[in-house]
Design a protein around this motif. Structure first.
Motif, PDB file in Angstrom:
ATOM      1  N   VAL A 308      35.636 -36.014   7.873  1.00  0.00           N
ATOM      2  CA  VAL A 308      36.997 -35.497   8.003  1.00  0.00           C
ATOM      3  C   VAL A 308      38.004 -36.641   7.989  1.00  0.00           C
ATOM      4  CG1 VAL A 308      38.600 -34.288   9.534  1.00  0.00           C
ATOM      5  CG2 VAL A 308      36.273 -33.422   9.234  1.00  0.00           C
ATOM      6  N   LEU A 309      37.745 -37.679   8.761  1.00  0.00           N
ATOM      7  CA  LEU A 309      38.718 -38.778   8.853  1.00  0.00           C
ATOM      8  C   LEU A 309      38.793 -39.574   7.549  1.00  0.00           C
ATOM      9  CD1 LEU A 309      38.231 -40.101  12.515  1.00  0.00           C
ATOM     10  CD2 LEU A 309      39.818 -38.368  11.623  1.00  0.00           C
ATOM     11  N   GLN A 310      37.701 -39.662   6.821  1.00  0.00           N
ATOM     12  CA  GLN A 310      37.755 -40.312   5.505  1.00  0.00           C
ATOM     13  C   GLN A 310      38.639 -39.520   4.550  1.00  0.00           C
ATOM     14  OE1 GLN A 310      33.365 -40.598   5.013  1.00  0.00           O
ATOM     15  NE2 GLN A 310      33.733 -42.703   4.371  1.00  0.00           N
ATOM     16  N   ILE A 311      38.551 -38.198   4.607  1.00  0.00           N
ATOM     17  CA  ILE A 311      39.384 -37.352   3.756  1.00  0.00           C
ATOM     18  C   ILE A 311      40.855 -37.520   4.126  1.00  0.00           C
ATOM     19  CG2 ILE A 311      39.942 -34.965   3.149  1.00  0.00           C
ATOM     20  CD1 ILE A 311      37.331 -35.866   1.937  1.00  0.00           C
ATOM     21  N   VAL A 312      41.147 -37.529   5.423  1.00  0.00           N
ATOM     22  CA  VAL A 312      42.534 -37.688   5.885  1.00  0.00           C
ATOM     23  C   VAL A 312      43.098 -39.020   5.388  1.00  0.00           C
ATOM     24  CG1 VAL A 312      44.024 -37.952   7.900  1.00  0.00           C
ATOM     25  CG2 VAL A 312      42.236 -36.193   7.899  1.00  0.00           C
ATOM     26  N   GLU A 313      42.321 -40.078   5.490  1.00  0.00           N
ATOM     27  CA  GLU A 313      42.800 -41.389   5.071  1.00  0.00           C
ATOM     28  C   GLU A 313      43.024 -41.445   3.554  1.00  0.00           C
ATOM     29  OE1 GLU A 313      44.373 -45.008   5.218  1.00  0.00           O
ATOM     30  OE2 GLU A 313      43.898 -43.729   6.952  1.00  0.00           O
ATOM     31  N   ALA A 314      42.138 -40.812   2.799  1.00  0.00           N
ATOM     32  CA  ALA A 314      42.297 -40.788   1.346  1.00  0.00           C
ATOM     33  C   ALA A 314      43.551 -40.021   0.946  1.00  0.00           C
ATOM     34  CB  ALA A 314      41.061 -40.172   0.697  1.00  0.00           C
TER      35      ALA A 314
END
Length: 407
Positions: A308-314
């Motif tokens: 989830v946090l990787q998606i948010v950062e992307a």
């Protein structure tokens, strides 16, 4: 002579052709200039203008001296049709007669996991009974090839990650069970009439992104239930939440948040095209089947999970929007990691999903800024009794992908 001169276009029926996944599948079919697309859709969760946009992409790609055959391939026979009405479906097949439709890509379905637990009979009628009706009419008109859009939700909570196709099927919701039922009846049909029927089920994971032109993309009804379109709507101002709620950061994953397998929607669409081509008489995909039945199931995914946090950062990088998020408690039913093992589809279909997360986010944002209010604010028909169509955090187009994403 070129293939476009050697043989006529093969007519392919796409159910749910105006949906998110369906519209990109239609694009992939038209891109080959080998198929004539017949779309049927009741616009329960789709927009009719999506097919206008797809056809425009195909027309714009034609050369000035394009043949009549190629020009015909760029036009879509878009039929407003409800799969729960056998009379409406039969009318579409009658238009082309026996043998007139070469194959079917069956995408249309109700897809919200949570909603399926509240109105299971509606889901079984729409997803299972309608599929039986469709197959009966296909048989009547000598159309015996199907690519079925299934879902990774058939695996429930898988015992092995990444998930191979040999994993036992154990869905946790009526929606997931409808997918297992449809896979089962397809396999039974192929066993019963092995010289007539050929079918492939595609268990796909989380589609994301949009066509790079920005002309077609994901346009959910109401508040997005999926992570990426939710983030896009936040950045464009359609969702006014100050913070994104993330359910749990204490899972056994690299950053503690849930991990899912995302693949670009065009990679997924081309997987459908590969599966359709594998139903041709000269295909060798079924040579290693244990019985005479010409039926198989394949995973379509990248084989690499993203949190989830990787998606948010992307999405932060793609949009420039400063997302704020709040970690709250775990949500019942969430699974730490749902990642595909796509090696069988890679080996036997030639499938791959090369486009990365940066490309998915870029293409999604390109679609969103060009269509901040979707397909010209067209309000689609709602065919459920509920006053508001409900979404799950991972429902997509005609068929959902996996369980919830932890947001």
């Amino acid at each position: 002579m070129s293939p476009s001169v050697q043989e006529p276009l093969r007519r392919v029926l796409v159910t749910g052709g105006a949906g998110y996944i369906g519209s990109h599948v239609v694009f992939s079919l038209q891109e080959t200039k080998r198929y004539k697309v017949v779309s049927i859709d009741n616009h329960h969760n789709s927009h009719s203008k999506a097919l206008d946009h797809v056809a425009k992409i195909a027309r714009d790609a034609l050369l000035p001296d394009a043949s009549e055959r190629d020009r015909d391939s760029a036009e879509i026979d878009a039929q407003v049709c409800d799969l729960t009405s056998p009379a409406q479906v039969r009318k579409v097949f009658e238009k082309y007669g026996k043998g007139g439709i070469w194959g079917v890509i069956h995408i249309a379905a109700y897809k919200a996991v949570g909603e399926s637990t509240e109105i299971p009979l509606t889901y079984y009628a729409n997803n299972v009974s309608a599929t039986i009706n469709l197959l009966q009419i296909m048989s009547e008109f000598d159309c015996t090839r199907m690519v079925y859009s299934s879902s990774a939700t058939v695996y429930g909570t898988p015992p092995i990650i990444p998930i191979p196709e040999t994993t036992r099927l154990e869905a946790h919701s009526p929606y997931g069970k409808t997918k297992i039922m449809c896979e089962t009846l397809l396999e039974d049909l192929c066993n019963a009439e092995p010289t007539r029927w050929r079918a492939l089920s595609l268990r796909y994971f989380n589609p994301a992104g949009a066509h790079p032109s920005g002309q077609i993309g994901e346009e959910p009804i109401g508040r997005p239930g999926n992570l990426l379109p939710l983030l896009a709507h936040m950045a464009v101002g359609r969702v006014k939440d100050d913070k994104l709620k993330v359910f749990g950061n204490d899972y056994p994953t690299p950053d503690g948040t849930c991990v899912r397998d995302y693949l670009h929607v065009l990679d997924l669409a081309r997987g459908h095209l590969l599966a359709l081509d594998a139903l041709a008489p000269d295909s060798h995909v079924f040579d290693n089947c244990p019985t005479e039945a010409r039926y198989k199931a394949y995973n379509l995914g990248k084989g690499k999970g993203l949190s989830v946090l990787q998606i948010v950062e992307a999405m932060r990088k793609a949009t420039g929007y400063d997302y704020k998020y709040e970690i709250i408690g775990r949500r019942k039913g969430d699974v730490p990691d749902l990642t595909a093992d796509p090696s069988l589809a890679e080996k036997e279909l030639g499938f791959n999903a090369p486009q990365d997360l940066e490309t998915m986010c870029r293409d999604l944002w390109n679609w969103q800024i060009k269509h901040p209010h979707g397909y010209e604010d067209v309000v689609p028909v709602k065919s459920l009794d509920s006053s508001e169509v409900k979404t799950d955090v991972n429902g997509h187009g005609g068929a959902a992908t996996v369980d919830r994403n932890g947001v």
